[in-house]
Design an enzyme around this catalytic site. Structure first.
Site, short mmCIF file in Angstrom:
data_model
loop_
_atom_site.label_atom_id
_atom_site.label_comp_id
_atom_site.label_asym_id
_atom_site.label_seq_id
_atom_site.Cartn_x
_atom_site.Cartn_y
_atom_site.Cartn_z
CG HIS A 298 -3.44 8.73 0.12
ND1 HIS A 298 -2.98 6.87 0.21
CD2 HIS A 298 -4.64 7.76 0.97
CE1 HIS A 298 -3.38 6.27 1.27
NE2 HIS A 298 -4.68 6.76 1.89
CE LYS B 138 -5.58 -1.02 6.09
NZ LYS B 138 -5.12 -0.87 4.73
CG ASP C 132 1.99 -16.17 11.95
OD1 ASP C 132 1.21 -15.91 11.08
OD2 ASP C 132 1.37 -17.95 12.58
CD GLU D 240 -2.90 1.18 2.51
OE1 GLU D 240 -2.77 0.11 3.58
OE2 GLU D 240 -3.25 1.81 3.00
P1 NAD Z 1 9.78 -23.06 15.99
O1 NAD Z 1 9.75 -24.05 16.58
O2 NAD Z 1 10.57 -22.90 14.95
O3 NAD Z 1 11.12 -22.59 16.42
C1 NAD Z 1 11.33 -22.33 17.92
C2 NAD Z 1 12.36 -23.50 18.60
O4 NAD Z 1 13.51 -22.47 18.61
C3 NAD Z 1 12.89 -23.57 20.03
O5 NAD Z 1 11.58 -24.03 20.71
C4 NAD Z 1 14.23 -23.55 20.75
O6 NAD Z 1 14.46 -24.97 20.70
C5 NAD Z 1 14.55 -23.01 19.56
N1 NAD Z 1 15.30 -21.77 20.13
C6 NAD Z 1 16.88 -21.30 19.74
N2 NAD Z 1 17.20 -20.59 20.27
C7 NAD Z 1 15.91 -19.61 20.92
C8 NAD Z 1 16.50 -18.85 21.70
N3 NAD Z 1 17.34 -17.70 21.92
N4 NAD Z 1 14.50 -18.63 21.66
C9 NAD Z 1 14.15 -19.68 22.74
N5 NAD Z 1 13.83 -20.47 21.75
C10 NAD Z 1 15.11 -21.02 20.74
O7 NAD Z 1 8.87 -22.06 15.97
P2 NAD Z 1 7.80 -21.24 17.21
O8 NAD Z 1 8.78 -19.97 17.54
O9 NAD Z 1 7.98 -22.40 17.95
O10 NAD Z 1 6.44 -21.39 16.22
C11 NAD Z 1 6.82 -20.28 15.28
C12 NAD Z 1 6.26 -20.74 14.11
O11 NAD Z 1 4.73 -21.08 14.76
C13 NAD Z 1 5.12 -19.09 13.00
O12 NAD Z 1 6.32 -19.96 11.25
C14 NAD Z 1 4.24 -20.41 13.05
O13 NAD Z 1 3.39 -19.50 11.76
C15 NAD Z 1 3.65 -21.10 13.21
N6 NAD Z 1 2.31 -21.67 13.79
C16 NAD Z 1 1.72 -20.53 14.46
C17 NAD Z 1 0.70 -21.19 14.69
C18 NAD Z 1 -0.69 -20.39 15.43
O14 NAD Z 1 -0.12 -18.98 15.78
N7 NAD Z 1 -1.82 -20.47 15.89
C19 NAD Z 1 0.47 -22.19 14.94
C20 NAD Z 1 0.72 -23.55 14.49
C21 NAD Z 1 2.65 -22.65 13.74
#
Ligand code: NAD
Length: 433
Positions: free
Chosen positions: A386, A272, A288, A83
């Protein structure tokens, strides 16, 4: 190069020159700078690993908002958005806030909530109490097993809460796992933990665990930002364009906020505008944005009715005080943040050390964006700004190139005739000169 984000005339430079400045500001390597320059940088192999059934990739513009001073530190803000006007508006709001020291921002610990739904529980109230009574053991177990490797990074399960919900399908016990996710957004980590702990909750309650999933209403993981816009600065910002007094502008912005406070139809648009800024940074950093959007709107309804995520008031000197508080389910380690080549560079440009700092930047950008929209709406309206951009697009459509684009656009704005046929006429005249 000194890390100063108030780079005058940045918008007038070529993308190449802007990249050089960003490279020097952030200390990017040649390879990182190249990732910004190239199109098609997300290669098929990486894309094919990110989602299913990949047939290609798509691209959106990546812009840089300037002027941001947050907690005394200068930031250039990468924003991915389709946008027009958003990046310019954020930069301008940050410029006006600089006169009073920029933004001050804080954030809570990065605590996300995971929910486990227990059904077929004979005595839900007793089960809820029994789970709470065992919470120390549950926490100790979870952090010893550490199924998602969070303890190693300073996080882990912090607390357990229980609720008994009366639902159309009968009473159920909902267990909340409060997890410190450190630099992770935490969805995968929490969903894993829910599956590990669910059998324990079943044992204690005598019920059956069904859903085990993160809550996107991240009300324990929030960021706040605040800025003061001086009334004199607001007045000057219109000099030559409108005859507004600083005092009036402050009052009108507060009235605009009050409208949103009292009306969900307005609040939706108000928010928004905030999300224009929030999402653009969330996307640039590979986070996300659906998670952040869902959280923001649910949070906006927490007082029982949907309302604005910002508030505005006056300080004792009559200056405008803007504040924001938003849930920030974002991370620096998971998702696309570590796989998308441009997201990685965006994080480098921001120079944030952890997810908390990123959340404070995001809140500040959301506030800046909202302020810019209200400043325009409460005074001259947003169409003026705009229209200028729209006129440039029309000039390009009419065949204008280089410096002619701005000349043709300015003439059309002045005449209030922003049409391709008029642009062509102006262009013809220019060529004759
Ligand atoms: P991930 O599982 O890819 O990574 C998290 C992991 O990174 C941790 O479990 C840890 O082992 C590691 N890690 C390394 N360095 C770290 C640090 N400094 N601090 C914390 N952890 C560290 O990612 P995530 O954050 O668990 O999940 C994010 C993803 O899940 C997003 O891409 C999202 O789109 C997706 N998702 C979202 C939903 C929702 O929002 N409802 C549901 C399912 C999946």
């Amino acid at each position: 190069m000194e890390r100063k984000s108030d780079i005058s005339g940045f918008h007038e430079l070529s993308p190449k020159r802007r990249r050089e400045i960003v490279k020097a500001f952030a200390g990017l390597t040649n390879e990182e700078a190249k990732a910004l320059e190239k199109t098609g940088v997300l290669d098929e192999k990486t894309a094919d690993m990110m989602i299913e059934n990949v047939v290609g990739t798509t691209e959106l513009p990546l812009g840089i908002a300037t002027n941001f001073l947050i907690n005394g530190k200068d930031y250039l803000i990468p924003m991915v958005i389709e946008e027009p006007s958003v990046v310019a508006a954020a930069s301008y709001a940050a410029k006006l806030a600089r006169a009073s020291g920029g933004f001050t921002a804080t954030s809570t610990d990065p605590i996300m909530i995971g929910q486990v739904q227990l059904v077929n529980v004979k005595n839900p109230e007793k089960a809820a109490r029994d789970i709470l009574a065992k919470k120390e053991d549950i926490i100790a177990y979870a952090n010893t097993v550490d199924p998602c490797v969070l303890v190693k990074f300073g996080g882990g399960l912090r607390d357990i809460e229980t609720r008994v919900l009366a639902t159309p399908a009968g009473k159920m016990v909902i267990v909340h796992m409060l997890v410190d996710c450190r630099d992770a957004m935490g969805a995968n980590a929490i969903n894993t933990l829910g599956e590990v702990l669910a059998p324990m909750f079943e044992d204690i309650s005598g019920g059956k665990a069904r859903l085990r999933i993160i809550s996107n209403l991240a009300d324990r993981r929030t960021a706040k930002a605040k800025a003061v816009w001086k009334k004199e600065v607001l007045e000057q910002s219109f000099s030559g364009k409108g005859d507004f007094k600083g005092e009036d502008i402050v009052n009108w912005i507060i009235e605009a906020w009050a409208f949103a406070f009292s009306d969900p139809y307005r609040a939706a648009t108000h928010n928004k505008g905030i999300m224009n800024g929030v999402d653009a940074v969330v996307m640039a950093t590979g986070n996300d944005w659906r998670a952040v959007e869902a959280g923001a709107h649910a949070y906006a309804s927490m007082r029982g009715r949907y309302g604005p995520l910002t508030r505005y008031s006056k300080d004792k000197d009559g200056n405008l005080v803007g504040e924001i508080e938003i849930p920030t389910a974002i991370g620096l380690v998971g998702g696309a943040t570590k796989t998308h080549p441009v997201a990685k560079v965006a994080v480098r440009i921001l120079g944030v050390k952890n997810a908390n700092e990123l959340s404070e930047v995001i809140a500040s950008v959301g506030l800046a964006q909202n302020f810019a929209a209200l400043r325009a709406l409460a005074t001259e309206g947003i169409q003026r700004g705009h229209m200028r951009l729209h006129a440039r697009n029309i000039a390009v459509m009419a065949g204008a190139q280089g410096k002619d684009i701005d000349v043709v656009a300015a003439k059309m704005v002045e005449e209030k005739k922003i049409r391709v046929d008029r642009a062509k006429e102006i262009l013809e005249k220019l060529k004759d000169q």
